[in-house]
Design a protein around this motif. Structure first.
Motif, PDB file in Angstrom:
ATOM      1  N   LYS A  29       0.837  -1.200   0.000  1.00 29.73           N
ATOM      2  CA  LYS A  29       0.000   0.000   0.000  1.00 29.73           C
ATOM      3  C   LYS A  29       0.873   1.252   0.000  1.00 29.73           C
ATOM      4  O   LYS A  29       1.932   1.278   0.631  1.00 29.73           O
ATOM      5  N   GLU A  30       0.392   2.263  -0.698  1.00 29.04           N
ATOM      6  CA  GLU A  30       1.121   3.538  -0.769  1.00 29.04           C
ATOM      7  C   GLU A  30       1.362   4.080   0.639  1.00 29.04           C
ATOM      8  O   GLU A  30       0.426   4.191   1.443  1.00 29.04           O
ATOM      9  N   GLY A  31       2.625   4.361   0.964  1.00 33.36           N
ATOM     10  CA  GLY A  31       2.967   4.996   2.235  1.00 33.36           C
ATOM     11  C   GLY A  31       3.160   4.051   3.407  1.00 33.36           C
ATOM     12  O   GLY A  31       3.532   4.482   4.492  1.00 33.36           O
ATOM     13  N   GLU A  32       2.928   2.759   3.201  1.00 28.62           N
ATOM     14  CA  GLU A  32       3.064   1.852   4.352  1.00 28.62           C
ATOM     15  C   GLU A  32       4.520   1.393   4.537  1.00 28.62           C
ATOM     16  O   GLU A  32       5.354   1.510   3.639  1.00 28.62           O
ATOM     17  N   GLY A  82      11.161   4.754  -9.621  1.00 23.73           N
ATOM     18  CA  GLY A  82      11.117   5.015  -8.186  1.00 23.73           C
ATOM     19  C   GLY A  82      11.168   3.803  -7.280  1.00 23.73           C
ATOM     20  O   GLY A  82      10.689   3.841  -6.148  1.00 23.73           O
ATOM     21  N   LEU A  83      11.775   2.723  -7.767  1.00 23.08           N
ATOM     22  CA  LEU A  83      11.955   1.536  -6.917  1.00 23.08           C
ATOM     23  C   LEU A  83      13.458   1.416  -6.632  1.00 23.08           C
ATOM     24  O   LEU A  83      14.235   1.194  -7.550  1.00 23.08           O
ATOM     25  N   ALA A  84      13.860   1.611  -5.386  1.00 23.56           N
ATOM     26  CA  ALA A  84      15.290   1.560  -5.059  1.00 23.56           C
ATOM     27  C   ALA A  84      15.525   0.524  -3.978  1.00 23.56           C
ATOM     28  O   ALA A  84      14.733   0.391  -3.048  1.00 23.56           O
ATOM     29  N   ARG A  85      16.617  -0.202  -4.082  1.00 20.21           N
ATOM     30  CA  ARG A  85      16.899  -1.271  -3.121  1.00 20.21           C
ATOM     31  C   ARG A  85      18.286  -1.141  -2.508  1.00 20.21           C
ATOM     32  O   ARG A  85      19.169  -0.510  -3.071  1.00 20.21           O
ATOM     33  N   THR A  86      18.433  -1.772  -1.348  1.00 23.03           N
ATOM     34  CA  THR A  86      19.774  -1.982  -0.795  1.00 23.03           C
ATOM     35  C   THR A  86      20.020  -3.497  -0.794  1.00 23.03           C
ATOM     36  O   THR A  86      19.103  -4.293  -0.998  1.00 23.03           O
ATOM     37  N   PHE A  87      21.268  -3.859  -0.559  1.00 22.73           N
ATOM     38  CA  PHE A  87      21.657  -5.260  -0.643  1.00 22.73           C
ATOM     39  C   PHE A  87      21.987  -5.834   0.729  1.00 22.73           C
ATOM     40  O   PHE A  87      22.472  -5.137   1.608  1.00 22.73           O
ATOM     41  N   GLN A  88      21.726  -7.146   0.839  1.00 21.15           N
ATOM     42  CA  GLN A  88      22.012  -7.854   2.094  1.00 21.15           C
ATOM     43  C   GLN A  88      23.506  -7.805   2.378  1.00 21.15           C
ATOM     44  O   GLN A  88      23.930  -7.511   3.480  1.00 21.15           O
ATOM     45  N   LYS A  89      24.306  -8.116   1.353  1.00 17.69           N
ATOM     46  CA  LYS A  89      25.769  -8.002   1.485  1.00 17.69           C
ATOM     47  C   LYS A  89      26.128  -6.595   1.045  1.00 17.69           C
ATOM     48  O   LYS A  89      25.912  -6.240  -0.113  1.00 17.69           O
ATOM     49  N   MET A 158      18.302   8.562  -5.089  1.00 16.42           N
ATOM     50  CA  MET A 158      17.514   8.296  -6.299  1.00 16.42           C
ATOM     51  C   MET A 158      16.086   8.836  -6.173  1.00 16.42           C
ATOM     52  O   MET A 158      15.289   8.688  -7.090  1.00 16.42           O
ATOM     53  N   GLN A 159      15.737   9.395  -5.037  1.00 15.81           N
ATOM     54  CA  GLN A 159      14.383   9.896  -4.750  1.00 15.81           C
ATOM     55  C   GLN A 159      13.314   8.832  -5.016  1.00 15.81           C
ATOM     56  O   GLN A 159      12.386   9.041  -5.805  1.00 15.81           O
ATOM     57  N   PRO A 160      13.463   7.659  -4.384  1.00 15.26           N
ATOM     58  CA  PRO A 160      12.524   6.569  -4.662  1.00 15.26           C
ATOM     59  C   PRO A 160      11.137   6.837  -4.082  1.00 15.26           C
ATOM     60  O   PRO A 160      10.996   7.570  -3.100  1.00 15.26           O
ATOM     61  N   ARG A 161      10.145   6.198  -4.690  1.00 16.41           N
ATOM     62  CA  ARG A 161       8.803   6.167  -4.090  1.00 16.41           C
ATOM     63  C   ARG A 161       8.707   4.961  -3.170  1.00 16.41           C
ATOM     64  O   ARG A 161       7.944   4.956  -2.217  1.00 16.41           O
ATOM     65  N   VAL A 192       7.840   8.099   1.898  1.00 20.18           N
ATOM     66  CA  VAL A 192       8.398   6.998   1.105  1.00 20.18           C
ATOM     67  C   VAL A 192       7.812   5.673   1.621  1.00 20.18           C
ATOM     68  O   VAL A 192       7.793   5.425   2.825  1.00 20.18           O
ATOM     69  N   THR A 193       7.323   4.861   0.708  1.00 18.99           N
ATOM     70  CA  THR A 193       6.858   3.518   1.051  1.00 18.99           C
ATOM     71  C   THR A 193       8.092   2.650   1.295  1.00 18.99           C
ATOM     72  O   THR A 193       9.076   2.746   0.564  1.00 18.99           O
ATOM     73  N   ILE A 194       8.047   1.801   2.329  1.00 18.91           N
ATOM     74  CA  ILE A 194       9.225   0.982   2.650  1.00 18.91           C
ATOM     75  C   ILE A 194       8.850  -0.494   2.676  1.00 18.91           C
ATOM     76  O   ILE A 194       7.831  -0.875   3.265  1.00 18.91           O
ATOM     77  N   MET A 195       9.673  -1.302   2.025  1.00 19.74           N
ATOM     78  CA  MET A 195       9.591  -2.761   2.156  1.00 19.74           C
ATOM     79  C   MET A 195      10.845  -3.181   2.920  1.00 19.74           C
ATOM     80  O   MET A 195      11.961  -2.918   2.467  1.00 19.74           O
TER      81      MET A 195
END
Ligand SMILES: Nc1ncnc2c1ncn2[C@@H]1O[C@H](COP(=O)(O)OP(=O)(O)OP(=O)(O)O)[C@@H](O)[C@H]1O
Ligand SMILES: [Mg+2]
Length: 244
Positions: A29-32, A82-89, A158-161, A192-195
């Protein structure tokens, strides 16, 4: 109620006979702040890989971001949307300083001018409270916590969403996890929505509004974090994994 920013439909990633992500369907969901849990090898990092196409895409299913299907787009377009990730390693660029690492993301990811990239870099290093005295040190000399902050700053520039974090708390001390908790709340409050993939359950339960649990690539449980974590199937999956 907020609408969905992401819809994952029947997403699958096979490695030969192994389905690391297996017919997975869920919404964001947006913003969760969505927590993602699951035992080792349950497909959490592979899910981020196939959603961002970094480094590889899915073998089946769909990912809808906003109103667009992104699963057939190249990774740079997905990132630009607007999809940005970080890595486990945590990655390091041996020849670059912390400041240069973030600036590189700003130049290549947002196509900013040198001056624009430097300004955006300072803004994000400040936002993650990176120690200014360490900003010009080579990344190889940074602490684990410095590197986690750096990865988050490089994603934020990157100004992700949607910010996708893969076990940001691993290897951190208690006080560092408390600082990370506050940082995640601040980023979420900025819209920013966070996973958040995380094994540190105290952090997940503190910041996640909703939790999904994966097991063997499939969705095992979904809902309110405090309820989900007591679900007998979830307890069994974690204990089973530990006993193995
Ligand atoms: N590139 C790859 N090639 C082959 N198998 C892979 C590859 N990447 C992951 N796998 C397998 O896919 C499964 C899921 O792995 P994944 O790294 O997604 O799990 P995870 O939930 O992130 O685990 P952890 O909590 O330990 O980080 C595992 O069985 C893993 O060995
Ligand atoms: Mg993982």
């Amino acid at each position: 109620m907020a609408g969905n920013i992401l819809e994952v439909r029947n997403l699958t990633k096979s490695f030969g006979g192994l389905k690391a992500v297996n017919d997975l369907t869920f919404d964001v969901k947006e913003g969760e702040l969505l927590g993602i849990a699951g035992p080792n090898g349950s497909g959490k990092s592979t899910l981020f890989n196939v959603m961002t196409k970094i480094p590889f895409g899915p073998t089946g299913g769909e990912v809808v971001f906003g109103n667009q299907r992104i699963d057939r787009m190249p990774p740079h377009r997905i990132a630009a949307l607007g999809l940005a990730r970080t890595f486990q390693k945590d990655a390091e660029f041996p020849d670059l300083s912390a400041r240069e690492t973030v600036a590189l993301a700003a130049v290549y990811g947002r196509k900013l001018s040198r001056a624009g990239a430097m300004a955006a870099t300072e803004e994000q290093l400040h936002a993650v409270q990176f120690d200014p005295a360490r900003a010009d040190m080579p990344t190889t000399e940074l602490s684990v916590f410095d590197r986690k902050q750096l990865m988050i700053a490089s994603a934020l520039v990157m100004q992700p969403r949607v910010l996708m974090l893969d076990e940001p708390a691993s290897g951190l001390t208690r006080p560092e996890i408390t600082a990370l908790d506050a940082l995640l709340c601040k980023i979420a409050a900025s819209g920013v929505t966070i996973m958040l993939i995380e094994h540190v359950l105290s952090l997940l339960l503190s910041v996640a509004q909703r939790l999904i649990v994966l097991n063997q690539g499939s969705l095992l449980a979904e809902g309110d974090p405090q309820t989900v974590i007591k679900n007998p199937a979830v307890v069994e999956a974690y204990l089973g994994g530990r006993a193995a």
